[in-house]
Design an enzyme around this catalytic site. Structure first.
Site, PDB file in Angstrom:
ATOM      1  N   VAL A   1       0.924  -1.324   0.210  1.00  0.00           N
ATOM      2  CA  VAL A   1       0.047  -0.062  -0.164  1.00  0.00           C
ATOM      3  C   VAL A   1       0.888   1.318  -0.097  1.00  0.00           C
ATOM      4  O   VAL A   1       1.696   1.475   1.002  1.00  0.00           O
ATOM      5  CB  VAL A   1      -0.811  -0.106   1.382  1.00  0.00           C
ATOM      6  CG1 VAL A   1      -1.659   1.354   1.146  1.00  0.00           C
ATOM      7  CG2 VAL A   1      -1.858  -1.239   1.362  1.00  0.00           C
TER       8      VAL A   1
ATOM      9  N   GLY B   1       7.725   2.592  -7.616  1.00  0.00           N
ATOM     10  CA  GLY B   1       9.122   2.739  -8.046  1.00  0.00           C
ATOM     11  C   GLY B   1      10.074   1.568  -7.449  1.00  0.00           C
ATOM     12  O   GLY B   1       9.658   1.023  -6.254  1.00  0.00           O
TER      13      GLY B   1
ATOM     14  N   GLU C   1       0.865   1.850 -18.031  1.00  0.00           N
ATOM     15  CA  GLU C   1       1.023   0.628 -18.662  1.00  0.00           C
ATOM     16  C   GLU C   1       0.236   0.558 -20.302  1.00  0.00           C
ATOM     17  O   GLU C   1      -0.610   1.529 -20.253  1.00  0.00           O
ATOM     18  CB  GLU C   1       0.397  -0.516 -17.980  1.00  0.00           C
ATOM     19  CG  GLU C   1       0.812  -0.608 -16.525  1.00  0.00           C
ATOM     20  CD  GLU C   1       1.919  -1.453 -16.247  1.00  0.00           C
ATOM     21  OE1 GLU C   1       2.551  -2.181 -17.291  1.00  0.00           O
ATOM     22  OE2 GLU C   1       2.657  -1.187 -15.272  1.00  0.00           O
TER      23      GLU C   1
ATOM     24  N   LYS D   1      -5.623  -1.567  -2.483  1.00  0.00           N
ATOM     25  CA  LYS D   1      -4.909  -0.718  -1.390  1.00  0.00           C
ATOM     26  C   LYS D   1      -5.788  -0.236  -0.298  1.00  0.00           C
ATOM     27  O   LYS D   1      -5.579  -0.552   0.836  1.00  0.00           O
ATOM     28  CB  LYS D   1      -4.021   0.286  -1.979  1.00  0.00           C
ATOM     29  CG  LYS D   1      -2.853  -0.194  -2.938  1.00  0.00           C
ATOM     30  CD  LYS D   1      -2.090   1.105  -3.794  1.00  0.00           C
ATOM     31  CE  LYS D   1      -1.126   0.714  -4.627  1.00  0.00           C
ATOM     32  NZ  LYS D   1      -1.040   1.792  -5.488  1.00  0.00           N
TER      33      LYS D   1
END
Lengths: 436, 436
Positions: free
Chosen positions: A132, A302, A190, A205
């Site tokens: 999350v 990331g 994406e 999440k």
């Protein structure tokens, strides 16, 4: 003390980031933990890439089983993603008595209840800070930092792709499709962006945070989902004129009747910190009875930020590996016997304020008709702007309502759309004051 | 499981809030912790007030010794404040083998090294989430959530009184003295406000965070202090024209040469979240190598928020009471053997950008003289506004510099003040970009 022995499943972006972090910060981590963290094994579909990332000290395999059954692995770090191979791997690791650290929000949101029950039977930890909001330690805040509170609600910007798109749409007045294309070129979205922009990722999440906050089982399958793909730039502009910004929020709230659990575009006052969270950054605001409002901000994705959360979990797991279950924080923040299944409210029963945009013939009287319909449903108006003629003979009326149950708004919209001088559909966006 | 037995020292604002929280949220806390938290004893100078707050189930005394030596107390919660009685009490509690939870920033900042050493000898926990930024779980974030990182810097708004005053000065253009009076009437500032407005309170909190971040001993006595009492409203206004806000920040940063540790008014770009933290709220921004930038926001004071942090510590302590020292998070985040005493840099050696306001005769050439002095010291200028004549023949020149060592600025200011056509003193306020 003995090193903590890690087995990594999946050496992609986050897996590679985790390997790199454990190398780069090995000394600093040992200074904190008082022992070393050593990766003994890794499994990857792509051995060549794994070799490049892992070097020669880590035993590599294409087989998950070589990691999850290995006697030289204490903690299995699942970074495969998805719910097929990853689920089997996590179940196998737990069944083999391994502790698990995972960044897999989808797996936990969809199968967490089963996984945590199995982990409890096997007396192992399953840690998921990275699942999350990436590098933000929000799971720790919810499970531990705010443990003295009755948590009342959570509102979060928990999908970086969507927030990047909304930020660009606002700053440059661009259309959704154009910004999406740009986000794809930058690698922020994406090729198939559905999962991010339609709210699925945020819902995964959110449902994890909701369970931790309220002591319920994971309720992902009851989460309401509405993405940003149908958002029009004029609504972002009108919202701004009224002092609001539109963000894709995950919102969960405990009410006397049950739990609200919903992901949708939301107007929020521009003075709130959440309204000023831009680009790919994430932030989660928590309202709780004793502490009041707290907010947690940082990068939601990331390689390095996610690895930061994964390794924080490895450190916590390492610290408590030898301890009893009673020394550990419960999986879903509450003792398993104390988890209470509260109903998730249907959207008709949630309480919110609303932004409505009505297209109508530019003639006297229409505004009054619209206002009367809202009044008849007990919906009071906070602000109203008549945008005059936008094209041909069509005017736009923008209305902000005070808080009401959604069923009243839905009914009012149907009546407004049925008026002879309005043009369907009425645009409706939910609105939150995010205050107290 | 047995309840966790608490002894409370001090039943004032925070003590009363803690008692109330433990009553109000007893059931929710037990659902999380798996056992009850019971206050068995309390000590207070004012027994009558303590009785009103505590009711009849808690054994009351005016003597600290009755709590810290009692066999029916597992955790001593020190909420007396200060460094005299409180220090003796904490030392006595630790020496008697009691775990300690404290909200006392002054005690830890000034005597923490000694207290933690004693606690280690006695194998007890000393927890202090409430000592920094009230209800924000920032200690947990620094000690655990970010444990995989090399922390690079921290910048925080960690004194609510000062932030309230600066917010009011900016929003209403008021003078410091007027807003201070208003803050005192509202109960946001003490009758003697020195401790808050001159930066002492922030320095206590900052030095605790600095030690946790960098693995050093507590270095409060080396912290640079500059408060907000000499801040003039025109500097707030000029800063705003240039896109900045002025906040009292606690800043600590690890450099190759040593640790920067300083509290002072600071210009920060208005687009940063920290710049938008208003009123009595607190926020701490942390820069770390892997996660990048994270920020933690919430109420920095008040009975219930502080109690939220105190009780989170009680819950953590309760969970790990029976465990080994190796299962616990180290006091100052790093293993005691791994704490490294790095030098705190003198202010002449810190690196910062600067806001300078120079009063000068309104004549051609002065600007060039000032610019030449800065250039000669290698200080480059980011922005400059000439404010024209503000009174009589006096003009004001406002300069923002790029980043440089403070000694160059100090030297340049001395030269500028010595110019025949400028009027001393030059106003200097430090400036931070707070980015990356």
């Amino acid at each position: 003390m003995q090193p903590i022995r890690i087995g990594i499943l999946g050496v992609g972006t986050v897996g590679g980031g985790t390997v790199k972090l454990l190398q780069t910060n090995a000394a600093e981590i040992a200074r904190r933990l008082g022992r070393e963290v050593v990766i003994t094994r890794a499994a990857s579909r792509n051995l060549e890439r794994a070799q490049r990332v892992c070097g020669s000290d880590i035993m590599l395999s294409t087989e998950v089983a070589d990691v999850v059954t290995s006697a030289d692995v204490d903690v299995v770090v699942e970074l495969i993603g998805g719910t097929t191979v990853a689920k089997d791997a996590v179940v196998a690791a737990i069944s083999n008595g391994k502790h698990v650290v995972t960044a897999n929000k989808k797996l936990l949101a969809e199968h967490g209840n089963e996984i945590f029950a199995l982990a409890e039977q096997n007396n192992v930890m399953v840690m998921f800070e990275a699942a999350v909001a990436g590098g933000i330690p929000i799971i720790k805040a919810l499970r531990e930092g705010l443990a003295a509170n009755q948590i009342e609600s959570i509102a979060g910007i928990i999908n970086g792709t969507s927030n990047f798109i909304l930020t660009e749409m606002r700053e440059h007045g661009s259309a959704f499709a154009d910004v999406l294309k740009q986000a794809q070129e930058l690698g922020y979205a994406e090729a198939d962006p559905t999962f991010d922009i339609e709210g699925h990722d945020a819902a995964h999440k959110l449902s994890i945070m909701s369970a931790l906050a309220f002591g319920t089982p994971l309720n992902f399958h009851h989460c309401y989902l509405e993405g940003i793909s149908r958002l029009e730039s004029q609504d972002i502009r009108y919202a701004e004129e009224l002092g609001y910004r539109i963000k894709l929020l995950g919102i969960t709230r405990k009410t006397a009747a049950g739990i609200e659990l919903r992901v949708h575009p939301t107007l929020i006052p521009e003075v709130r910190l959440l309204a000023n969270v831009n680009g790919v950054m994430n932030a989660v605001q928590v309202q709780a009875d004793m502490v009041g409002e707290t907010l947690y901000y940082g990068p939601g994705a990331g390689a390095a930020p996610t690895a930061s959360a994964v390794v924080a979990d490895i450190i916590d797991t390492g610290r408590l590996m030898g301890a009893n279950a009673g020394n550990r924080v419960p999986y879903l923040a509450f003792q398993p016997t104390q988890v209470q299944d509260l109903p998730v409210l249907p959207m008709s029963e949630i309480t919110s304020s609303y932004y409505l945009r009505v297209s109508a013939q530019d003639e006297p009287g229409v505004l009054g008709e619209v206002a009367n319909i809202l009044a008849a449903r007990g919906v009071s108006i906070e602000a109203l702007i008549q945008k005059g003629v936008v094209c041909h003979e069509t005017a736009e009326i923008v209305i902000l309502t005070h808080s009401t149950q959604e069923k009243h708004i839905t009914a009012a919209i149907a009546e407004i759309e049925a008026l002879p001088r309005t043009f369907a559909p009425v645009t409706m966006i939910r609105m939150e004051s995010l205050h107290g």
